[in-house]
Write a protein that holds these residues in place. Structure first.
Motif, PDB file in Angstrom:
ATOM      1  N   CYS A 184       8.647  -4.045 -10.522  1.00  0.00           N
ATOM      2  CA  CYS A 184       9.371  -4.931  -9.615  1.00  0.00           C
ATOM      3  C   CYS A 184       9.207  -4.548  -8.147  1.00  0.00           C
ATOM      4  N   LEU A 185       8.558  -3.420  -7.854  1.00  0.00           N
ATOM      5  CA  LEU A 185       8.430  -2.948  -6.472  1.00  0.00           C
ATOM      6  C   LEU A 185       7.403  -3.782  -5.721  1.00  0.00           C
ATOM      7  N   ASN A 186       7.804  -4.295  -4.571  1.00  0.00           N
ATOM      8  CA  ASN A 186       6.946  -5.122  -3.731  1.00  0.00           C
ATOM      9  C   ASN A 186       6.278  -4.225  -2.690  1.00  0.00           C
ATOM     10  N   LEU A 187       4.968  -4.095  -2.767  1.00  0.00           N
ATOM     11  CA  LEU A 187       4.237  -3.214  -1.854  1.00  0.00           C
ATOM     12  C   LEU A 187       3.497  -4.017  -0.787  1.00  0.00           C
ATOM     13  N   ASN A 188       4.224  -4.892  -0.097  1.00  0.00           N
ATOM     14  CA  ASN A 188       3.623  -5.718   0.956  1.00  0.00           C
ATOM     15  C   ASN A 188       3.326  -4.926   2.218  1.00  0.00           C
ATOM     16  N   ARG A 189       4.157  -3.966   2.536  1.00  0.00           N
ATOM     17  CA  ARG A 189       3.972  -3.186   3.766  1.00  0.00           C
ATOM     18  C   ARG A 189       3.604  -1.755   3.396  1.00  0.00           C
ATOM     19  N   PRO A 190       2.986  -1.041   4.317  1.00  0.00           N
ATOM     20  CA  PRO A 190       2.584   0.339   4.009  1.00  0.00           C
ATOM     21  C   PRO A 190       3.801   1.241   3.826  1.00  0.00           C
ATOM     22  N   LEU A 191       3.813   1.963   2.719  1.00  0.00           N
ATOM     23  CA  LEU A 191       4.863   2.928   2.423  1.00  0.00           C
ATOM     24  C   LEU A 191       4.212   4.275   2.165  1.00  0.00           C
ATOM     25  N   ALA A 192       4.953   5.338   2.439  1.00  0.00           N
ATOM     26  CA  ALA A 192       4.423   6.682   2.212  1.00  0.00           C
ATOM     27  C   ALA A 192       5.475   7.522   1.502  1.00  0.00           C
ATOM     28  N   ILE A 193       5.010   8.363   0.609  1.00  0.00           N
ATOM     29  CA  ILE A 193       5.879   9.358  -0.008  1.00  0.00           C
ATOM     30  C   ILE A 193       5.706  10.625   0.804  1.00  0.00           C
ATOM     31  N   ARG A 194       6.811  11.143   1.299  1.00  0.00           N
ATOM     32  CA  ARG A 194       6.803  12.358   2.132  1.00  0.00           C
ATOM     33  C   ARG A 194       7.763  13.378   1.537  1.00  0.00           C
ATOM     34  N   SER A 195       7.702  14.593   2.050  1.00  0.00           N
ATOM     35  CA  SER A 195       8.658  15.608   1.598  1.00  0.00           C
ATOM     36  C   SER A 195       9.524  16.043   2.771  1.00  0.00           C
ATOM     37  N   LYS A 196      10.700  16.508   2.421  1.00  0.00           N
ATOM     38  CA  LYS A 196      11.657  16.992   3.413  1.00  0.00           C
ATOM     39  C   LYS A 196      12.198  18.320   2.899  1.00  0.00           C
ATOM     40  N   LYS A 197      12.469  19.236   3.813  1.00  0.00           N
ATOM     41  CA  LYS A 197      12.970  20.549   3.414  1.00  0.00           C
ATOM     42  C   LYS A 197      14.138  20.934   4.315  1.00  0.00           C
ATOM     43  N   ILE A 198      15.253  21.247   3.685  1.00  0.00           N
ATOM     44  CA  ILE A 198      16.441  21.712   4.412  1.00  0.00           C
ATOM     45  C   ILE A 198      17.017  22.895   3.651  1.00  0.00           C
ATOM     46  N   MET A 218       0.843  -1.179   0.000  1.00  0.00           N
ATOM     47  CA  MET A 218       0.000   0.000   0.000  1.00  0.00           C
ATOM     48  C   MET A 218       0.887   1.239   0.000  1.00  0.00           C
ATOM     49  N   LEU A 219       0.575   2.167  -0.867  1.00  0.00           N
ATOM     50  CA  LEU A 219       1.354   3.381  -1.026  1.00  0.00           C
ATOM     51  C   LEU A 219       0.451   4.584  -0.812  1.00  0.00           C
ATOM     52  N   SER A 220       0.930   5.549  -0.021  1.00  0.00           N
ATOM     53  CA  SER A 220       0.142   6.751   0.233  1.00  0.00           C
ATOM     54  C   SER A 220       1.033   7.976   0.120  1.00  0.00           C
ATOM     55  N   LEU A 221       0.411   9.136   0.096  1.00  0.00           N
ATOM     56  CA  LEU A 221       1.123  10.410   0.027  1.00  0.00           C
ATOM     57  C   LEU A 221       0.777  11.219   1.270  1.00  0.00           C
ATOM     58  N   SER A 222       1.786  11.786   1.909  1.00  0.00           N
ATOM     59  CA  SER A 222       1.532  12.620   3.085  1.00  0.00           C
ATOM     60  C   SER A 222       1.024  13.987   2.630  1.00  0.00           C
ATOM     61  N   GLY A 223       0.499  14.737   3.559  1.00  0.00           N
ATOM     62  CA  GLY A 223      -0.025  16.070   3.245  1.00  0.00           C
ATOM     63  C   GLY A 223       1.034  17.010   2.720  1.00  0.00           C
ATOM     64  N   ASP A 224       2.241  16.964   3.319  1.00  0.00           N
ATOM     65  CA  ASP A 224       3.319  17.844   2.852  1.00  0.00           C
ATOM     66  C   ASP A 224       3.792  17.455   1.451  1.00  0.00           C
ATOM     67  N   ALA A 225       3.789  16.165   1.134  1.00  0.00           N
ATOM     68  CA  ALA A 225       4.159  15.715  -0.208  1.00  0.00           C
ATOM     69  C   ALA A 225       3.099  16.144  -1.214  1.00  0.00           C
ATOM     70  N   LEU A 226       1.826  16.018  -0.849  1.00  0.00           N
ATOM     71  CA  LEU A 226       0.748  16.462  -1.740  1.00  0.00           C
ATOM     72  C   LEU A 226       0.857  17.953  -2.050  1.00  0.00           C
ATOM     73  N   ALA A 227       1.204  18.749  -1.048  1.00  0.00           N
ATOM     74  CA  ALA A 227       1.356  20.194  -1.256  1.00  0.00           C
ATOM     75  C   ALA A 227       2.496  20.490  -2.228  1.00  0.00           C
ATOM     76  N   LEU A 228       3.617  19.796  -2.078  1.00  0.00           N
ATOM     77  CA  LEU A 228       4.759  20.001  -2.969  1.00  0.00           C
ATOM     78  C   LEU A 228       4.423  19.552  -4.394  1.00  0.00           C
ATOM     79  N   ILE A 229       3.753  18.421  -4.526  1.00  0.00           N
ATOM     80  CA  ILE A 229       3.376  17.913  -5.850  1.00  0.00           C
ATOM     81  C   ILE A 229       2.397  18.862  -6.522  1.00  0.00           C
ATOM     82  N   GLU A 230       1.463  19.406  -5.753  1.00  0.00           N
ATOM     83  CA  GLU A 230       0.509  20.365  -6.302  1.00  0.00           C
ATOM     84  C   GLU A 230       1.223  21.625  -6.775  1.00  0.00           C
ATOM     85  N   LYS A 231       2.232  22.052  -6.031  1.00  0.00           N
ATOM     86  CA  LYS A 231       2.994  23.236  -6.403  1.00  0.00           C
ATOM     87  C   LYS A 231       3.780  22.998  -7.697  1.00  0.00           C
TER      88      LYS A 231
END
Length: 94
Positions: free
Chosen positions: A66-80, A1-14
């Motif tokens: 080839c990506l195995n989505l057996n466990r929950p994964l999330a796409i997140r954003s990081k800012k430095i 299962m793959l999900s997107l965090s709120g901060d990642a959604l904001a960056l993708i929308e931008k």
């Protein structure tokens, strides 16, 4: 299962671009195999035949076949220091 965090959604929308998950690199030794965490980048993959297109939370995401989505994964954003990027959270080295 793959999900997107709120901060990642904001960056993708931008950026208003699709997201591609890179093919995870594997390191093989004599008695061990480790698969590193895949990269997450904006844009479409160069080798479309190795990917499937999915719509996740309204965002077009290209996922390697080839990506195995057996466990929950999330796409997140990081800012430095003003630089913001996407990364995969929840990946376990196996």
């Amino acid at each position: 299962m793959l999900s997107l965090s709120g901060d990642a959604l904001a960056l993708i929308e931008k950026k208003q671009m699709p997201v591609t998950i890179g093919i995870p690199p594997s390191i093989n030794g004599c008695c061990i195999e480790v698969t590193e965490c895949p990269s997450v980048v904006f844009g479409v993959p160069q080798q479309m035949s190795e990917y499937t297109m999915q719509s996740i939370q309204g965002v077009v995401v290209y996922v390697p076949k080839c990506l195995n989505l057996n466990r929950p994964l999330a796409i997140r954003s990081k800012k430095i220091m003003g630089i913001e990027w996407l990364y995969m959270d929840g990946w376990k080295l196996v």
